[in-house]
Design a protein around this motif. Structure first.
Motif, PDB file in Angstrom:
ATOM      1  N   ASN A 274      -1.161  21.472  -1.215  1.00 62.16           N
ATOM      2  CA  ASN A 274      -2.075  22.359  -1.023  1.00 62.16           C
ATOM      3  C   ASN A 274      -2.104  22.966   0.437  1.00 62.16           C
ATOM      4  OD1 ASN A 274      -2.728  22.423  -3.690  1.00 62.16           O
ATOM      5  ND2 ASN A 274      -4.467  21.374  -3.674  1.00 62.16           N
ATOM      6  N   THR A 277       0.566  25.410   1.591  1.00 57.85           N
ATOM      7  CA  THR A 277       0.253  26.506   1.060  1.00 57.85           C
ATOM      8  C   THR A 277      -0.894  27.507   1.588  1.00 57.85           C
ATOM      9  OG1 THR A 277       1.245  25.968  -0.959  1.00 57.85           O
ATOM     10  CG2 THR A 277      -0.066  27.809  -0.906  1.00 57.85           C
ATOM     11  N   LEU A 278      -1.803  26.704   1.941  1.00 55.76           N
ATOM     12  CA  LEU A 278      -2.956  27.321   2.608  1.00 55.76           C
ATOM     13  C   LEU A 278      -2.505  27.697   4.070  1.00 55.76           C
ATOM     14  CD1 LEU A 278      -6.194  25.253   1.740  1.00 55.76           C
ATOM     15  CD2 LEU A 278      -5.329  27.784   0.949  1.00 55.76           C
ATOM     16  N   GLN A 280       0.141  28.754   5.325  1.00 52.32           N
ATOM     17  CA  GLN A 280       0.969  30.132   5.097  1.00 52.32           C
ATOM     18  C   GLN A 280      -0.099  30.967   4.900  1.00 52.32           C
ATOM     19  OE1 GLN A 280       4.166  30.343   6.061  1.00 52.32           O
ATOM     20  NE2 GLN A 280       3.327  32.812   6.026  1.00 52.32           N
ATOM     21  N   LEU A 281      -1.128  30.911   3.827  1.00 53.55           N
ATOM     22  CA  LEU A 281      -2.226  31.952   3.656  1.00 53.55           C
ATOM     23  C   LEU A 281      -2.755  32.254   4.892  1.00 53.55           C
ATOM     24  CD1 LEU A 281      -4.570  32.155   0.566  1.00 53.55           C
ATOM     25  CD2 LEU A 281      -5.354  32.234   2.794  1.00 53.55           C
ATOM     26  N   HIS A 285      -3.165  36.049   7.328  1.00 56.40           N
ATOM     27  CA  HIS A 285      -4.242  36.967   7.271  1.00 56.40           C
ATOM     28  C   HIS A 285      -4.671  37.618   8.682  1.00 56.40           C
ATOM     29  CE1 HIS A 285      -8.524  37.952   6.315  1.00 56.40           C
ATOM     30  NE2 HIS A 285      -8.198  37.873   5.097  1.00 56.40           N
ATOM     31  N   ILE A 386      -4.557  25.133  -6.479  1.00 55.80           N
ATOM     32  CA  ILE A 386      -4.149  25.747  -5.278  1.00 55.80           C
ATOM     33  C   ILE A 386      -4.752  27.268  -5.584  1.00 55.80           C
ATOM     34  CG2 ILE A 386      -1.873  26.363  -5.971  1.00 55.80           C
ATOM     35  CD1 ILE A 386      -3.160  25.796  -2.466  1.00 55.80           C
ATOM     36  N   SER A 387      -4.683  27.773  -6.782  1.00 53.90           N
ATOM     37  CA  SER A 387      -5.141  29.405  -7.038  1.00 53.90           C
ATOM     38  C   SER A 387      -6.784  29.434  -6.604  1.00 53.90           C
ATOM     39  CB  SER A 387      -4.841  29.567  -8.517  1.00 53.90           C
ATOM     40  OG  SER A 387      -5.528  28.591  -9.393  1.00 53.90           O
ATOM     41  N   GLU A 390      -6.873  29.669  -2.963  1.00 52.50           N
ATOM     42  CA  GLU A 390      -6.458  30.584  -2.431  1.00 52.50           C
ATOM     43  C   GLU A 390      -7.473  31.751  -2.442  1.00 52.50           C
ATOM     44  OE1 GLU A 390      -1.785  30.594  -2.510  1.00 52.50           O
ATOM     45  OE2 GLU A 390      -2.522  30.688  -4.394  1.00 52.50           O
ATOM     46  N   GLN A 391      -8.102  31.776  -3.623  1.00 50.21           N
ATOM     47  CA  GLN A 391      -9.012  32.813  -3.951  1.00 50.21           C
ATOM     48  C   GLN A 391     -10.220  32.406  -2.992  1.00 50.21           C
ATOM     49  OE1 GLN A 391     -10.382  33.372  -8.282  1.00 50.21           O
ATOM     50  NE2 GLN A 391     -12.463  32.511  -7.396  1.00 50.21           N
ATOM     51  N   ARG A 394      -9.237  33.475   0.737  1.00 53.86           N
ATOM     52  CA  ARG A 394      -9.069  34.941   1.047  1.00 53.86           C
ATOM     53  C   ARG A 394     -10.535  35.693   0.923  1.00 53.86           C
ATOM     54  NH1 ARG A 394      -4.703  34.628  -2.944  1.00 53.86           N
ATOM     55  NH2 ARG A 394      -2.433  34.888  -1.791  1.00 53.86           N
TER      56      ARG A 394
END
Length: 404
Positions: A274, A277-278, A280-281, A285, A386-387, A390-391, A394
């Motif tokens: 996780n 992935t975060l 990279q998010l 941004h 993880i979805s 991400e939500q 964001r």
């Protein structure tokens, strides 16, 4: 009902034996007893003098602490001889306290990493001097700086592999060699990295410390520490200090931490995935000025992290927003399901804001020197889908970006 064997009095007070059974409990029994009964004084002598295994008084040790210690020993590897097992303490800081007070004396000097956990820094700079123990802080990413801090009175080096909260990576190979060449005790606080990220004993540590409270137990419902020394004499000194100061772990907390440790492997892997992935998010941004994660190629110590951590980049990352306190407030308010709390290693993701918590005692210039702005956050990534993370992030980052 009365019992004729006891003159008609009920058999209620310390007279009912635990039921015998040819089967055994699958779950480790919780044993909250403060004291343990021995058959006679000779048997008590045998226990204290090492001829027989047993327990006497809860402050000196109990079964639930020993079960947990052996589990963490197996994760850390290292020495397997009798008398070199780990010691469970009442908190991570009690493990640090027992280690430093157990191994240092008045007139000794300690060199520590300059981004250790805040209370470790306080102990070194404010508390140890009251016992005549002095300290110097140096950058653990720079072995030359660590070496320059050593004095003729230096006895011990205390470092964390990954710094808090800027996630810089210590030059552990260089520090290990420095400790060996100078005859110093190398103490590694392995809380951030865990044994999966950095096998401290096999990489040369003399003493390994954990705040079990964090990722090892993993559910923010226990407070415990762990310390293990390679040298039996050092182990005994730490143990005696722990017992004398009453830094005793609760059997209940040990039992709960054992329960949490059974899922450590799964939690570690999920949280680490996780975090990648975060990272990279966050990097993608526009509200974010910088992302600090050892697994990213733009991390200043990425190559060193790769060599030390063997691809286990961990679950911790930090970000720096382009804005300041107003944007920081907007981000936390827009993500109420992500706990804004100064902790790490929980099964759920948590946010920490060093400027208002761990590093609030520093001047703005002092924080700026470390790269800690009002928009700086440390993220302890958990095991949520993880979805969902991400939500949440964001939305929170969009809210921060909207603040002018």
């Amino acid at each position: 009902m009365s019992d004729p064997e006891f003159g008609g009095h009920p058999n209620l007070v310390r007279r009912t034996a635990f039921p015998a059974s040819v089967s055994r409990a699958v779950v480790t029994p919780l044993q909250p007893s403060v004291v343990y009964s021995s058959p006679d004084p000779d048997a008590l002598d045998d226990q204290y003098e090492g001829r027989a295994a047993g327990y006497t008084y809860g402050r000196e040790g109990h079964p639930n602490a020993d079960v947990l210690a052996k589990m963490i020993d197996s994760l850390e590897g290292g020495p397997t001889e009798a008398g070199q097992g780990g010691i469970i303490t009442g908190s991570g800081m009690s493990a640090v306290t027992a280690t430093l007070l157990g191994l240092l004396s008045s007139g000794d000097h300690i060199v520590g990493g300059n981004q250790l956990y805040g209370r470790s820094l306080r102990m070194m700079t404010q508390d140890l001097p009251r016992w005549g123990i002095t300290s110097t802080l140096a950058d653990p990413t720079d072995v030359a700086a660590m070496e320059a801090a050593i004095t003729p009175a230096t006895k011990l080096l205390l470092v964390e592999v990954v710094s808090n909260p800027t996630l810089r990576i210590a030059d552990m190979d260089g520090i290990e060699k420095l400790a060996r060449d100078r005859g110093l005790i190398l103490v590694v606080d392995n809380t951030f990295t865990t044994p999966y990220g950095f096998p401290a004993f096999t990489r040369g540590a003399d003493v390994v410390i954990h705040s079990v409270t964090k990722l090892l137990a993993g559910h923010s419902d226990v407070t415990l520490g762990y310390v293990r020394a390679r040298d039996p004499a050092q182990r005994n000194a730490i143990y005696d200090t722990n017992v004398t100061l009453g830094l005793t772990p609760s059997p209940w907390d040990c039992w709960m931490a054992e329960r949490g440790l059974y899922t450590f492997d799964m939690r570690f892997q999920r949280a680490q995935e996780n975090a990648g992935t975060l990272a990279q998010l966050f990097a993608d941004h526009p509200a974010v000025d910088a992302v600090l994660y050892p697994g990213r190629s733009d991390h200043p110590d990425h190559n060193r992290a790769g060599a030390l951590l063997d691809g286990n980049w961990g679950n911790m990352l930090s970000i720096r927003l382009k804005g300041g306190r107003a944007q920081a407030n907007a981000l936390t308010r827009a993500a109420p399901q992500v706990a804004f709390a100064p902790t790490l290693g929980d099964v759920g993701t948590t946010l920490s804001h060093p400027a208002s918590s761990s590093h609030r005692a520093l001047t703005p210039d002092g924080r700026a020197a470390l790269g800690i702005t009002e928009g700086f956050f440390r993220v302890s990534v958990g095991c949520e889908p993880i979805s969902l993370l991400e939500q949440d992030f964001r939305f929170a980052l969009d809210a921060a970006a909207a603040v002018t």
